[in-house]
Write an enzyme that holds these catalytic residues in place. Structure first.
Site, PDB file in Angstrom:
ATOM      1  CG  HIS A   1      -3.626 -10.608   3.355  1.00  0.00           C
ATOM      2  ND1 HIS A   1      -4.890 -11.155   3.328  1.00  0.00           N
ATOM      3  CD2 HIS A   1      -3.778  -9.313   2.998  1.00  0.00           C
ATOM      4  CE1 HIS A   1      -5.752 -10.217   2.986  1.00  0.00           C
ATOM      5  NE2 HIS A   1      -5.112  -9.102   2.777  1.00  0.00           N
TER       6      HIS A   1
ATOM      7  CG  HIS B   1      -1.964   2.975   9.357  1.00  0.00           C
ATOM      8  ND1 HIS B   1      -2.960   3.520   8.579  1.00  0.00           N
ATOM      9  CD2 HIS B   1      -2.097   1.639   9.256  1.00  0.00           C
ATOM     10  CE1 HIS B   1      -3.682   2.542   8.048  1.00  0.00           C
ATOM     11  NE2 HIS B   1      -3.173   1.390   8.436  1.00  0.00           N
TER      12      HIS B   1
ATOM     13  CG  HIS C   1      -1.838  -1.174   1.261  1.00  0.00           C
ATOM     14  ND1 HIS C   1      -3.068  -1.152   0.652  1.00  0.00           N
ATOM     15  CD2 HIS C   1      -1.702  -2.411   1.783  1.00  0.00           C
ATOM     16  CE1 HIS C   1      -3.667  -2.329   0.813  1.00  0.00           C
ATOM     17  NE2 HIS C   1      -2.862  -3.122   1.499  1.00  0.00           N
TER      18      HIS C   1
ATOM     19  CG  ASP D   1      -1.329  -6.315   3.812  1.00  0.00           C
ATOM     20  OD1 ASP D   1      -1.606  -5.301   3.141  1.00  0.00           O
ATOM     21  OD2 ASP D   1      -2.146  -6.856   4.590  1.00  0.00           O
TER      22      ASP D   1
ATOM     23  CG  HIS E   1      -8.915  -8.546   2.288  1.00  0.00           C
ATOM     24  ND1 HIS E   1      -8.000  -7.741   2.902  1.00  0.00           N
ATOM     25  CD2 HIS E   1      -9.807  -8.883   3.262  1.00  0.00           C
ATOM     26  CE1 HIS E   1      -8.322  -7.602   4.188  1.00  0.00           C
ATOM     27  NE2 HIS E   1      -9.423  -8.281   4.423  1.00  0.00           N
TER      28      HIS E   1
END
Lengths: 419, 304
Positions: free
Chosen positions: A228, A305, A58, A301, A175
């Site tokens: 994942h 943040h 991401h 993955d 997912h």
């Protein structure tokens, strides 16, 4: 010319050799003598192999650039030994059109330290209702389609997506998380969630979706990739599907191979991600599945943040951890794969998912290379990424990327680009 | 030293706090129920969930010890302007309290506040996780009534899954020697209670004549988790402490409830107000127990 000197080369009859790089290609493997203008990189005690490929990151751009952007994420990837990453499409706005995919691709070219391959959503706006602009995305180079972050819960929509994408030859990546079973779960459902009084997210939420989706693979023939994978039972389902000859692949994230739900007892949201950290027996099954090849590849993955977003109570925290810079060391620490399997799961097979010509090094190979020292110990503290939400802070890892070569250029050098 | 959880607290430590609380029960009985034990000390109270009895109980306890309190509730505060728990905790912490009392809807929030502020924290309830002073006041109530908790047969009935009271009180009762049974439909039990010092059943009627204590819990609809039983009526029929069911209890059996009660749901009004009920005793003991804990944290053994 760049000369990677004295490493154990994946491809050179598994022996110690020098690798010479020029004009974006491997030009010589063997005993190479360096000229005065050549850059020599010491690879003693290290493995030299194809650049690592991460099919699940991401990069947060566009829309959440305070967490990460394509340039910072690219540098983070290079620091982890990666030369190719697949950007997930759950940006704001989501990558559901060719225009958006081209934007991500072009920003990757501008950053220039890793190949950024955009993925596209399955549903328009990632809303799970209507198909995205699949043809348009395909034309822009998208090969992996996913609504990552959420499951495609509607089996009818997924069937139509698979039928359509199968014709193109693309991959549907899921997912896997049944929303009804997952509920508002914050962590793995089990003894620890019960004791902590947190709503659990059961393993079955993943397994049941993969079971269902494999029926759709039988029906449509579409290539299907499980993102994942976290639960033992899911691996059994994948193993059976592969035995039946279905075009099914799977990835596992480094944190699921290293930690269990016991990490949540710290109450620190750095232990929060979806799917959640599971039990000892799940970790053992994931390691076994990666070792025996049921799980095709490692994918981080990588989910940045910023600190203020994670500095909240566990249940209120956003999900996800970063992983690019620690992945190779973490995999070596928890799985101790032999060199061939290490590069197979981290470069060759994930590259093949994307149609890249990844494999053992040979003269003429694309000069995307990783130099990994399997014995170097280090303890992650700081990161090249904009974010530092890593569960490995303070945990000693064995194995570290020393150099990364992307398209014939040094994209990361330990000691220069990171301490 | 903070008081965050009852988990792992040994019986001797609980007994020490209960003995201390006994002394404060006596203080609260005096014509002037106030001692200068914590004069000049300030207690900050951060209540992120609505609370009547626990918040007032801590305030009453602090004032009976002559401590000052500063109270924070999220409505009408900086939280409604978007301030994070961390910033609020640091702000309140900077005003010089000696200790913080924290209630929050999320598991672990008091741990985080303790970590951020470096202050001792008393957990006044975090999510469905822990509520240690409730466990201590329940122990005090049983010890007063029965003389000892050791050997008592206790049923905790109702929404165990979403209850921090059940998680704390069951552990405390068991540590003090009681045998504890959780009574609830599977959907209201924790998913995995392996290793807990409890047995579980969904057959309330099957054990009702073999109990010394019935501890009723409220259905915590606010904690979510979806539909957990078909209807209130069906729930009451199987798990409510109705008058008929109460009549089948042995004569000496006592009834507890942590409040707030939903009369007519988990407990019949006649039972709640009847001679078996220790509910008001629990509330009164809550003040003494919180005095004991505050005193212990700020000037007793727990402060060292």
């Amino acid at each position: 010319m760049i000369i990677l000197q004295g490493g154990t080369v994946f491809g050179a009859d598994q022996g110690v050799a020098d690798v010479a790089v020029e004009n974006g290609r491997v030009v010589e493997i063997g005993a190479v003598s360096a000229g005065p203008d050549d850059r020599v990189i010491d690879c003693t005690n290290a493995w030299v192999g194809p650049g690592l490929v991460d099919v699940h990151v991401h990069l947060r751009e566009p829309g959440q650039e305070w967490k990460e952007d394509i340039a910072s994420g690219s540098r983070s990837a290079a620091a982890g030994g990666f030369t190719t990453v697949v950007a997930m499409p759950n940006t704001e706005p989501a990558v559901d059109s060719g225009q958006m995919a081209r934007y991500v691709h072009d920003r990757g070219i501008e950053a220039g330290v890793v190949r950024v391959v955009p993925s596209g959503t399955i549903s328009l706006g990632r809303a799970g209702k209507k198909l995205s602009h699949i043809d348009d995305l395909w034309a822009a180079g998208v090969r992996i389609f996913t609504d990552d972050g959420d499951s495609v819960a509607d089996a009818g929509l997924l069937r139509r997506a698979m039928e359509y994408i199968a014709e193109l030859g693309g991959i549907v990546a899921q997912h896997a998380e049944d929303p009804g079973l997952a509920g508002h779960g914050h962590m793995h459902e089990g003894a620890i969630s019960s004791r902590l009084g947190m709503i659990g997210l059961p393993s079955m939420a993943e397994t049941i979706i993969v079971e269902r989706d494999i029926r759709l693979v039988e029906l449509t023939g579409c290539r299907y990739h499980v993102q994942h994978v976290s639960a033992r039972a899911t691996i059994d389902v994948i193993r059976r599907a592969k035995a039946a000859g279905l075009p099914v692949t799977a990835e596992v994230a480094p944190h699921h191979l290293a930690f269990t739900d016991r990490l949540v007892e710290s109450m620190n949201p750095v232990a929060k991600m979806y799917p959640p950290l599971r039990s000892d027996e799940d970790v053992a099954a994931l390691r076994e599945g990666l070792a025996d090849g049921t799980i095709d590849c490692v994918a981080t993955d990588h989910a940045p943040h910023s600190a203020h977003e994670k500095d909240v109570p566990f249940e209120e925290a956003p999900r996800g951890v970063i992983g690019l810079e620690t992945a190779a060391g973490a995999i070596n620490t928890s799985c101790a794969l032999p060199m061939e399997d290490f590069f197979d799961r981290m470069a060759v097979r994930p590259g093949q998912l994307l149609g890249l010509d990844t494999g053992p090094l040979a003269v003429g190979s694309r000069a995307d290379l990783t130099v990994f020292d399997p014995a170097l110990t280090w303890t992650p503290e700081t990161f090249v990424s904009k974010s530092a939400n890593s569960p490995w802070i303070g945990h000693e890892l064995t194995g570290r990327v020393r150099s990364t070569i992307f398209d014939g250029q040094v994209s990361f050098q330990l000691g220069e680009d990171a301490p | 030293m903070s008081l965050l959880t009852i988990e792992g607290m040994e019986a001797a430590e609980m007994s020490r706090l209960l003995d201390l609380a006994d002394g404060f029960v006596e203080v609260l009985d005096r014509p002037v129920p106030k001692v200068p034990a914590l004069q000049g000390r300030t207690i900050g109270m951060l209540f992120y969930e609505s609370s009547t009895r626990t918040r007032m109980s801590f305030e009453r306890a602090a004032k009976a010890l002559s401590a000052d309190t500063m109270s924070f509730t999220p409505s009408g505060s900086s939280v409604s302007k978007g301030e994070s728990l961390k910033d609020t905790a640091l702000t309140v912490g900077s005003m010089g309290p000696d200790l913080l009392v924290v209630r929050h809807g999320s598991t672990g929030a008091p741990w985080r506040v303790a970590e951020w502020t470096g202050l001792p924290v008393i957990n006044a309830g975090d999510g469905a996780h822990q509520h240690p002073t409730q466990a201590l006041l329940d122990c005090l109530t049983l010890r007063q009534h029965f003389g000892s908790i050791d050997g008592l047969r206790v049923a905790i009935v109702g929404d165990i899954r979403h209850s921090r009271v059940a998680r704390s009180t069951a552990q405390a009762f068991a540590a003090m020697g009681a045998s504890v049974t959780f009574v609830a439909p599977t959907t209201l039990l924790p998913v995995d209670v392996n290793g807990w010092p409890v047995t579980t059943t969904s057959d309330f009627d099957g054990l009702i004549s073999d109990l010394d204590v019935v501890y009723m819990l409220r259905i915590q609809q606010e904690r979510g988790g979806g539909d957990v039983f078909p209807s209130i009526g069906e729930y009451v029929t199987r798990f409510g402490l109705t008058r008929r069911r109460a009549d089948r209890l042995p004569v000496h059996t006592m009834v507890l409830h942590p409040g707030p009660m939903n009369r007519g749901v988990e407990i019949d009004p006649a039972v709640a107000d009847g001679p078996r009920s220790l509910v008001t005793k629990q509330v009164a003991n809550g003040v003494a127990v919180r005095m004991a804990v505050l005193f212990d944290q700020l000037s007793g053994a727990g402060s060292r």
